[in-house]
Design a protein around this motif. Structure first.
Motif, mmCIF file in Angstrom:
data_model
loop_
_atom_site.group_PDB
_atom_site.id
_atom_site.type_symbol
_atom_site.label_atom_id
_atom_site.label_comp_id
_atom_site.label_asym_id
_atom_site.label_seq_id
_atom_site.Cartn_x
_atom_site.Cartn_y
_atom_site.Cartn_z
ATOM 1 N N ILE A 27 52.328 61.323 -29.040
ATOM 2 C CA ILE A 27 50.892 61.361 -28.777
ATOM 3 C C ILE A 27 50.264 59.975 -28.900
ATOM 4 N N SER A 28 50.653 59.246 -29.954
ATOM 5 C CA SER A 28 49.991 57.968 -30.231
ATOM 6 C C SER A 28 50.677 56.772 -29.583
ATOM 7 N N LEU A 29 52.012 56.773 -29.573
ATOM 8 C CA LEU A 29 52.768 55.639 -29.011
ATOM 9 C C LEU A 29 53.831 56.189 -28.068
ATOM 10 N N ASN A 30 53.380 56.747 -26.963
ATOM 11 C CA ASN A 30 54.277 57.491 -26.089
ATOM 12 C C ASN A 30 55.415 56.633 -25.552
ATOM 13 N N LYS A 31 55.069 55.503 -24.982
ATOM 14 C CA LYS A 31 56.093 54.656 -24.351
ATOM 15 C C LYS A 31 57.086 54.138 -25.385
ATOM 16 N N PHE A 32 56.588 53.728 -26.538
ATOM 17 C CA PHE A 32 57.458 53.207 -27.599
ATOM 18 C C PHE A 32 58.391 54.299 -28.120
ATOM 19 N N THR A 33 57.837 55.497 -28.354
ATOM 20 C CA THR A 33 58.634 56.604 -28.886
ATOM 21 C C THR A 33 59.703 57.033 -27.895
ATOM 22 N N ASN A 34 59.336 57.137 -26.616
ATOM 23 C CA ASN A 34 60.323 57.500 -25.603
ATOM 24 C C ASN A 34 61.402 56.444 -25.450
ATOM 25 N N GLY A 35 61.095 55.222 -25.811
ATOM 26 C CA GLY A 35 62.089 54.164 -25.745
ATOM 27 C C GLY A 35 63.144 54.270 -26.834
ATOM 28 N N LEU A 36 62.824 54.971 -27.915
ATOM 29 C CA LEU A 36 63.772 55.148 -29.025
ATOM 30 C C LEU A 36 64.420 56.528 -28.940
ATOM 31 N N ARG A 37 65.013 56.815 -27.814
ATOM 32 C CA ARG A 37 65.546 58.150 -27.542
ATOM 33 C C ARG A 37 66.584 58.579 -28.583
ATOM 34 N N GLU A 38 67.640 57.805 -28.735
ATOM 35 C CA GLU A 38 68.718 58.189 -29.637
ATOM 36 C C GLU A 38 68.255 58.236 -31.091
ATOM 37 N N LEU A 39 67.356 57.326 -31.475
ATOM 38 C CA LEU A 39 66.864 57.314 -32.852
ATOM 39 C C LEU A 39 66.101 58.595 -33.166
ATOM 40 N N ASN A 40 65.279 59.050 -32.236
ATOM 41 C CA ASN A 40 64.563 60.315 -32.423
ATOM 42 C C ASN A 40 65.534 61.481 -32.536
ATOM 43 N N ALA A 41 66.558 61.475 -31.691
ATOM 44 C CA ALA A 41 67.554 62.547 -31.731
ATOM 45 C C ALA A 41 68.286 62.563 -33.069
ATOM 46 N N VAL A 42 68.674 61.386 -33.552
ATOM 47 C CA VAL A 42 69.371 61.290 -34.842
ATOM 48 C C VAL A 42 68.477 61.805 -35.974
ATOM 49 N N LEU A 43 67.200 61.461 -35.934
ATOM 50 C CA LEU A 43 66.270 61.926 -36.966
ATOM 51 C C LEU A 43 66.201 63.445 -36.994
ATOM 52 N N ILE A 44 66.003 64.047 -35.832
ATOM 53 C CA ILE A 44 65.835 65.500 -35.779
ATOM 54 C C ILE A 44 67.135 66.215 -36.128
ATOM 55 N N ILE A 45 68.267 65.704 -35.640
ATOM 56 C CA ILE A 45 69.553 66.328 -35.956
ATOM 57 C C ILE A 45 69.861 66.196 -37.451
ATOM 58 N N SER A 46 69.531 65.055 -38.044
ATOM 59 C CA SER A 46 69.775 64.852 -39.473
ATOM 60 C C SER A 46 68.951 65.814 -40.324
ATOM 61 N N LEU A 47 67.690 66.001 -39.957
ATOM 62 C CA LEU A 47 66.840 66.936 -40.700
ATOM 63 C C LEU A 47 67.338 68.372 -40.553
ATOM 64 N N MET A 48 67.811 68.722 -39.364
ATOM 65 C CA MET A 48 68.384 70.056 -39.189
ATOM 66 C C MET A 48 69.684 70.177 -39.982
#
Length: 675
Positions: A27-48
């Motif tokens: 919502i706040s930093l769309n382009k930046f967040t989408n640029g960190l694709r694998e990092l976001n995936a690792v975060l969500i998978i780690s929390l799960m």
């Protein structure tokens, strides 16, 4: 160990935190967040992964005999009304936590490979995490109100995920269909929930069941009213678990990406309905009318789904109707009192059906490299064949799932399905006949699917078949990696044959193949650890009596036998080609078209509810335009004319007003004088 239970509420919070962090970033930093694709995936998978580890720890603790743990706090109060929230950890909760977290974890790993080129990769992970969190929160809810809150949140997440590719008409229509259909069932659930509170004064599952039984026994409320309230609550699971007649949304849900199809069909949305029946068992178990309704609804759904699946050519649609049929088995088991058998099949089905859906995604991923990003081609089994040579891991794991769902020993589905059929035979032989016939049909259509996809010669390069399928296909956007249509201009760039999917997609398949093959061994009738662990509240295990080998051999032998008949027919038609399926279809066109057109139920609903309600809406609009608007406009016109007429009497001259008053008085004198 108590600390583990004190912080058990973190299990749904972990994936919720992942969804919130990624969502806020989008919502706040769309382009930046989408640029960190694998990092976001690792975060969500780690929390799960953290949620999964805690779930396994709780399951181990419960298996060792830890008592049920309840935590609650007062959330709202008004006079005598008090509503508590919190969480509960018991045997059913611990089992469901492990099922949801393991399947969700593997689906998230698979997603990395499947959605790697999709521009919505990060958004999809956020939705997956929120969806998983909603289901986990539903599972630990201690009362019906809290279940209902997360029940609706699960529905909202399914809407977002089914319509993930919202710019496609097929996906947009499918998510709306799922949302509206589930609102019908949820309205019944809300009415039943409020009715049960009115009758019992509680939203607690066990208290509702005990008080309702007392009220019926004392004659305070009639048995018919109690049955009505229970059936209204059952409408919620009818919609969520795609039971007839509210099943129509489930096949259309295939418009979403394959990972979410696997999660919906295995461990989250459809499992929520069966889970609620299990939670409400203290209420349902005391009302024979409700139990009979549940049992026959499940049996009807099981047969209906299987009879439609035998003619489906879309690999995902075939699996969708298979899910519908297997859910029918679970619901039928609950209805005949086989509580543990229904939950046992819920567990085994979650693993082998998740594996098969992910396997179908692997097949589609490979087919798109040959035929392009067009679901009319990439998902049609008539263009497949011979894929075992090109995709051995996918084929091998899919074969394990096919054996499991067909009820072949010692694979997982055999033990759970056999237990359901045995309990059904003891309760109602007519229901057993329906379940028995459905078992044979299941084996037939699943091996039809396997043979058509993985055996024989590859048909994906046959341009004649492609052109026929494209001509016959309706516009749809189901399950392609992007929204590009089939582009013949780039046909020369495509591979001549598909190849195996990347490790991120095949690893979850291999892992899921293990429980699909072996997990049924914990519920064998001669040493049923599962039943001893998960027996219904207030009940001893259904099969506490001594194991009868002869009875087992007869029942198991008959279920395996009907399965082998289905497999034999499928092999004669789709492997050796000694029987021509089209010739059979031409001899029984009415039955073939009935199955192919899904018993015309979707068409009936479209004509009655969609087209019919549009006509009603147009008539209401006419009434609004001509009557309501006419009355308002007439009032305005009368006011306007009255004002225009009266303005000539408003001269501002006192003499004129005095003359009018004199005239009015004179008129009154004359009138009263005459009378």
């Amino acid at each position: 160990m108590e600390a583990l239970y004190d912080y058990a509420w973190l299990i749904p919070v972990f994936p919720l935190a992942g969804a919130m962090l990624v969502g806020l970033g989008l919502i706040s930093l769309n382009k930046f967040t989408n640029g960190l694709r694998e990092l976001n995936a690792v975060l969500i998978i780690s929390l799960m992964g953290a949620a999964m580890a805690a779930s396994f720890a709780i399951l181990a603790s419960q298996f060792q005999g830890h008592p049920t743990y309840n935590y609650s706090f007062e959330w709202a109060s008004a006079g005598n009304f008090h509503l508590s929230m919190g969480y509960t950890i018991d045997h059913l909760t611990s089992l469901m936590l492990v099922i949801v977290t393991t399947v969700a974890m593997l689906v998230m790993i698979y997603t990395h490979g499947y959605m790697s080129h999709d521009p919505g990769y990060v958004r999809f992970y956020a939705y997956l995490s929120l969806f998983s969190s909603s289901m986990l929160a539903l599972v630990i809810s201690p009362n019906l109100v809290q279940v209902y809150i997360f029940w609706e949140l699960v529905g909202m997440c399914s809407y977002l995920l089914i319509g993930f590719w919202y710019d496609r008409k097929g996906a947009a229509d499918a998510c709306q269909k799922a949302f509206v259909t589930n609102r019908v069932g949820d309205f019944g659930l809300l009415l039943g929930m409020l009715g049960l509170y009115w009758a019992t004064g509680s939203f607690d599952f066990q208290i509702m069941g005990d008080r309702l039984q007392e009220l019926v026994a004392s004659g305070t409320i009639s048995g018919g009213l109690a049955g009505l309230l229970a059936i209204l609550v059952f409408l919620g699971p009818v919609a969520k678990s795609a039971q007839f007649p509210l099943h129509v949304w489930l096949p259309d849900a295939m418009e979403g990406p394959t990972p979410i199809s696997a999660l919906i069909h295995a461990a989250t949305m459809v499992a929520a309905g069966v889970f609620l029946i299990a939670r409400m068992y203290p209420v349902f178990d005391q009302i024979p009318a409700a139990m009979n309704t549940i049992a026959w609804t499940g049996a009807t759904t099981a047969f209906l789904g299987a009879s439609i699946a035998i003619t489906q050519n879309d690999i995902k649609k075939g699996l969708a109707y298979s899910t519908m049929s297997q859910l029918g088995y679970m619901v039928m088991a609950m209805g005949v009192g086989a509580y543990s058998a229904g939950l046992f099949h819920l567990m085994t089905h979650a693993y082998f059906k998740a594996m098969m859906f992910l396997g179908s995604g692997s097949v589609i991923h490979g087919m798109e490299e040959v035929v392009g990003h067009n679901p009319a081609l990439a998902q049609d089994m008539r263009l497949m064949g011979g894929l075992r040579k090109h995709m051995p891991v996918t084929a091998g794991t899919f074969f394990v799932g096919t054996l499991a769902i067909s009820g072949i020993p010692p694979f997982a589905g055999f033990w759970s399905k056999d237990e359901i059929l045995g309990a059904t035979y003891a309760s109602n032989p007519l229901l057993w006949v329906v379940g028995f016939a459905t078992a044979g049909i299941t084996a037939f259509y699943m091996f039809r699917m396997y043979f058509s996809t993985f055996e024989g010669s590859f048909r994906g390069n046959d341009t004649k078949i492609q052109q026929q399928l494209l001509a016959a296909a309706r516009p749809s956007g189901a399950d392609a990696h992007d929204d590009h249509a089939h582009d013949d201009a780039h046909a020369h760039d495509r591979a001549a044959s598909p190849h195996e999917s990347p490790w991120s997609m095949t690893l979850p398949l291999v892992i899921l193949a293990v429980p699909s093959a072996l997990i049924g061994l914990i519920g064998t009738p001669f040493n049923n650890y599962f039943e001893a662990f998960i027996s219904a509240p207030g009940h001893v295990p259904e099969h506490a009596h001594e194991f009868d080998l002869n009875e087992f051999l007869v029942m198991a032998g008959s279920s395996v036998g009907i399965g082998l008949i289905g497999i034999t027919l499928a092999s004669l038609m789709y492997l050796s080609r000694k029987i021509d399926p089209s010739a059979i279809a031409s001899k029984i066109p009415a039955l073939y078209n009935l199955s192919l057109n899904k018993w015309y139920i979707d068409d009936i609903y479209n004509n009655v509810f969609v087209i019919g309600l549009r006509r009603v809406a147009r008539q209401v609009m006419e009434v609004d335009y001509r009557v309501v608007d006419g009355a308002v406009n007439l009032t305005g016109l009368a006011t306007l004319l009255g004002g225009e007429g009266l303005k000539y009497l408003e001269t501002g001259r006192a003499q004129f007003y005095a003359l009018i008053i004199f005239g009015a008085v004179l008129g009154l004198v004359v009138v009263f004088g005459i009378t």
